[in-house]
Design an enzyme around this catalytic site. Structure first.
Site, PDB file in Angstrom:
ATOM      1  N   PRO A 180       2.406   4.481  -1.400  1.00  0.00           N
ATOM      2  CA  PRO A 180       2.998   5.330  -0.364  1.00  0.00           C
ATOM      3  C   PRO A 180       2.030   5.806   0.714  1.00  0.00           C
ATOM      4  O   PRO A 180       2.280   6.822   1.350  1.00  0.00           O
ATOM      5  CB  PRO A 180       3.460   6.530  -1.191  1.00  0.00           C
ATOM      6  CG  PRO A 180       2.343   6.711  -2.178  1.00  0.00           C
ATOM      7  CD  PRO A 180       1.894   5.305  -2.522  1.00  0.00           C
ATOM      8  N   ASP A 181       0.926   5.096   0.928  1.00  0.00           N
ATOM      9  CA  ASP A 181      -0.122   5.625   1.797  1.00  0.00           C
ATOM     10  C   ASP A 181       0.353   5.916   3.221  1.00  0.00           C
ATOM     11  O   ASP A 181       0.062   6.981   3.782  1.00  0.00           O
ATOM     12  CB  ASP A 181      -1.294   4.635   1.838  1.00  0.00           C
ATOM     13  CG  ASP A 181      -2.001   4.515   0.502  1.00  0.00           C
ATOM     14  OD1 ASP A 181      -1.303   4.321  -0.505  1.00  0.00           O
ATOM     15  OD2 ASP A 181      -3.233   4.602   0.457  1.00  0.00           O
ATOM     16  N   HIS A 182       1.059   4.962   3.823  1.00  0.00           N
ATOM     17  CA  HIS A 182       1.450   5.143   5.222  1.00  0.00           C
ATOM     18  C   HIS A 182       2.453   6.281   5.381  1.00  0.00           C
ATOM     19  O   HIS A 182       2.372   7.063   6.333  1.00  0.00           O
ATOM     20  CB  HIS A 182       2.020   3.839   5.770  1.00  0.00           C
ATOM     21  CG  HIS A 182       0.980   2.779   5.977  1.00  0.00           C
ATOM     22  ND1 HIS A 182       0.227   2.692   7.120  1.00  0.00           N
ATOM     23  CD2 HIS A 182       0.558   1.773   5.174  1.00  0.00           C
ATOM     24  CE1 HIS A 182      -0.609   1.675   7.018  1.00  0.00           C
ATOM     25  NE2 HIS A 182      -0.428   1.105   5.850  1.00  0.00           N
ATOM     26  N   VAL A 238       0.829  -1.207   0.000  1.00  0.00           N
ATOM     27  CA  VAL A 238       0.000   0.000   0.000  1.00  0.00           C
ATOM     28  C   VAL A 238       0.863   1.257   0.000  1.00  0.00           C
ATOM     29  O   VAL A 238       0.366   2.352   0.237  1.00  0.00           O
ATOM     30  CB  VAL A 238      -0.987   0.032   1.182  1.00  0.00           C
ATOM     31  CG1 VAL A 238      -2.029  -1.045   1.048  1.00  0.00           C
ATOM     32  CG2 VAL A 238      -0.263  -0.088   2.513  1.00  0.00           C
TER      33      VAL A 238
END
Length: 760
Positions: A557-559, A555
């Site tokens: 670059p969401d974090h 996931v």
């Protein structure tokens, strides 16, 4: 873009003694206004000679140190203490037990300068059985659970491109540094001048900020946590399929029922896919026929055609771009996302121009990489931050959290963990897509992990009464978080100008795929599409197999984008405590990702080749067991294993044993851990990385990450993640002082909801 008249960290003084990519931590603080002085040894910074070189200058060193000042001081020189006496934050990366660590003595410096926040970023932390192990980016992938999920089924695992663990960990370190500084201000002892010695491990920071197995997962995961996935690498290409088209490849993200209906209509309403069961994501994911049918439909269309027609129909899609194409898109050009920087007299290269906008203007590059100066001292005046004492950094801060999916969940959760009253704003008619689960449960494990410590408010923002009520809440709020498609809040009547008029002290943070301006600003964006548009997906392949795309499970670059947003939020709060004014921060997820490829972009612009990756993956004894080794010292390697090929040596040993033997010889190595194995790994146990929690709507206990570092920061609480509207009445009573009768009236007219009304 216009210049920013008052950067939020103006007056913050930072001494930077971090090595390698971790120097990006102070660079980010510098972009936001901090004065950063980089301290180099008298013999010169060895990082100046590492990585791709242009005109005798390391491009990676330039990328990590833009906008700083520099000086040369020996760690034993009293001049270092003179500099630290005037600083607020020291960031350093010496390894426990090393000679350099003894010379610097970070714990002693913290004791000598009680006002100072010393952030010690080490590979594996200051204690535990791996404390003196050595890391590389690749070794950290192995030991944090990321490597086990990268690659294709029945193949060896695949190291992700670049230095993603280091780059994302640098942002986590910046966030921890700022909340630790806020805690110093809020302690109320000797004018808030009690500092801290923060023990931050790259192992934990990279795991949390890149792709945590025990954190919130993407909506396509349907609520199933990574630790429940099968032992081997799972074929996840059906989630975000990549299909050939007339001039390359395109990725589709058809997740929500409305997106599927639009796709089906675009395809000409094919009869085999006409039934209502096709609106369920599980039906589409299990079908052996759907992706081939979509591939045939798209085959004669170009990438730009598909993007344009998909956007018109509300279907998220993106053409795969190589890095050269990604840098030159109309979006990046319109947003001044890159800048030419002089790296040596008369020689320039292209670098990403920062990753965050403040008050509608790009913070960006504040200057070239530094030349060391003698006797450097801080020039910025020390401001007065007017903040009340509290036992948590963000205690008393009220946050309206309109964030959705992963970025939205994480940004608010980071603030909630540090004591903010974070209220998740939803509506039963438009629930957060993160709530989607395979068993239709009201709270999944991944949702519970990502939204812990928040309260839930359901409000009808389509109605005039709902908007008026929300405006009253904005008057009481300190922070507003959102990550809708740009223009969504404007459409509800809450433009940036309107928000500032309602509450001039409000800090508003927004995040989107491509940023709030530019021709792509209204594009639907998910992480998998951003990876395509930013040139990363074509790099996440096996050597010599350009179509073996393997980024489907991550996931990123969401974090890390959430952490950039959280950095923006706390930086603006720090400015508000100095000036009384609010402000805005905007994050482009594509630009965050491109920022992590800064060295590669600079090298590409200058025609300089990138060095080959040092690390390799080697088989170990057992089924699908692997060891990552970074053999920086060939002589040490030979001494450890003899003259046999490394793969033959590792194949005869359990992975953990092979890694420990190599580490004892001073060779960075790590065995591939699966997500489910992380909580029992000895170093995570020693550091207290995970804790077991419960949720009243989930039958079994589950693990979540605890505190981000070992420090004076209190442990985060564990308030269960809310159902839609679970705390509507409590929030309105606390924030607005509404009576029971007033709240019941709003409920009766559907302005707000509680879980019972949502279910009805």
């Amino acid at each position: 873009m216009a210049a920013i008249d008052d950067l939020p960290l103006t007056g913050l003084r930072v001494v930077d003694m971090a090595a390698g990519p971790l120097a990006a931590t102070a660079r980010l603080l510098g972009e936001l206004g901090a004065e950063v002085i980089r301290v180099e040894p008298p013999q010169g910074d060895p990082d100046r000679a590492v990585g791709p070189m242009l005109a005798g200058t390391s491009l990676s060193w330039v990328a990590h140190n833009l906008g700083k000042r520099a000086t040369t001081i020996d760690a034993a020189d009293p001049a270092l203490d003179t500099l630290l006496a005037e600083a607020d934050v020291l960031i350093e990366t010496t390894r426990p037990g090393s000679d350099a660590h003894f010379a610097l003595d970070p714990a002693g410096r913290a004791a000598r300068h009680p006002h100072l926040v010393v952030v010690s970023v080490s590979d594996f932390g200051q204690s535990g059985p791996w404390a003196q192990w050595q890391a590389s980016d690749s070794v950290l992938h192995a030991l944090s659970g990321g490597l086990s999920r990268s690659g294709l089924p029945d193949r060896e695992p695949l190291l992700p491109p670049g230095e993603l663990t280091y780059q994302t960990a640098a942002v986590q370190a910046a966030y921890v540094a700022l909340v630790s500084f806020i805690q110093r201000l809020r302690d109320g002892q000797e004018d808030g001048r009690e500092g801290d010695h923060v023990d931050l491990s790259l192992l934990e920071a990279g795991m949390a900020a890149l792709d945590p197995g025990f954190g919130v997962a993407g909506s396509a995961q349907s609520g199933v946590p990574a630790w429940k996935m099968s032992r081997g690498r799972v074929d996840e290409r059906h989630r975000y399929p990549i299909m050939p088209c007339a001039d390359g490849f395109v990725r589709m993200c058809v997740l929500a029922p409305r997106q599927w209906r639009a796709m089906w209509d675009w395809m000409g309403r094919p009869e085999p896919f006409a039934g209502p069961e096709w609106e369920k994501i599980q039906t589409r994911f299990r079908s052996p026929d759907l992706i081939p049918a979509m591939t045939r439909f798209l085959a004669d269309k170009t990438r730009s055609q598909i993007e344009e027609e998909g956007a018109a129909r509300g279907i998220p899609c993106a053409g795969l771009l190589d890095l050269n194409e990604a840098v030159k898109t109309a979006q990046m050009t319109a947003r001044d996302a890159f800048a030419r920087v002089e790296v040596a007299p008369g020689t320039t290269a292209t670098f990403p121009n920062g990753t965050i906008e403040i008050d509608g203007a790009r913070a960006g590059i504040r200057g070239p990489a530094p030349v060391a100066e003698d006797g450097a001292a801080f020039r910025s005046p020390r401001p007065a931050w007017r903040v009340s004492p509290a036992d948590r950094p963000l205690a008393g801060i009220r946050v309206l959290d309109m964030g959705i999916i992963v970025v939205g969940a994480e940004t608010g959760r980071l603030l909630a963990d540090q004591g903010a009253d974070v209220v998740k704003v939803e509506n039963g008619a438009f629930p957060d897509g993160q709530r989607q689960s395979r068993d239709d449960s009201p709270v999944s494990i991944t949702f519970a992990a990502g939204h812990r410590n928040k309260r839930g408010l359901s409000i009808d923002l389509k109605s005039d009464e709902g908007k008026a009520l929300f405006e009253r809440l904005l008057l009481q709020a300190d922070v507003l978080l959102s990550n809708f498609k740009p223009g969504t809040l404007d459409g509800l009547g809450f433009t940036r100008e309107r928000l500032a008029a309602i509450n001039p002290a409000l800090v508003a943070v927004d995040s989107s795929a491509f940023g709030p301006t530019g021709p792509w600003s209204r594009r639907l964006g998910y992480g998998p599409l951003v990876r395509c548009s930013a040139g990363l997906t074509p790099q996440w392949v096996y050597d010599g197999e350009p179509e073996s795309f393997s980024d489907g499970i991550t996931v990123y670059p969401d974090h890390v984008a959430a952490r950039v947003g959280a950095v923006g939020a706390v930086a603006l709060l720090i400015r508000r405590w100095r000036t009384g004014r609010g402000g805005t921060a905007s994050v482009s997820q594509a630009e965050v990702m491109l920022g992590h490829m800064a060295t590669q972009i600079a090298a590409q612009s200058a025609g300089v080749a990138m060095p080959a990756r040092e690390s390799g993956i080697f088989p170990a004894a057992g089924e699908d067991e692997w060891v990552v080794v970074t053999p920086r010292d060939p002589a040490a390697l030979r001494a450890a294993i003899g003259d046999v090929p490394l793969a033959d040596w590792t194949r005869q040993r359990p992975a953990a044993e092979a890694a420990a033997t190599l580490q004892a010889a001073g060779i960075p190595a790590g065995h591939m851990l699966r997500v489910v194995e992380l909580p029992d790994a000895p170093q995570f146990q020693a550091l207290g990385t995970f804790r077991t929690v419960r949720h009243p709507l989930i039958d079994t206990p589950f693990a979540v990450e605890g505190a981000p570092a070992r420090s004076r920061l209190p442990e985060p609480g564990q308030h269960p993640a809310p159902r839609i509207g679970e705390d509507s009445d409590g929030v309105l009573a606390d924030w607005l002082g509404l009576s029971r009768n007033e709240i019941e009236d709003l409920l009766s007219r559907g302005v707000i909801e509680t879980p019972a009304r949502v279910a009805a």
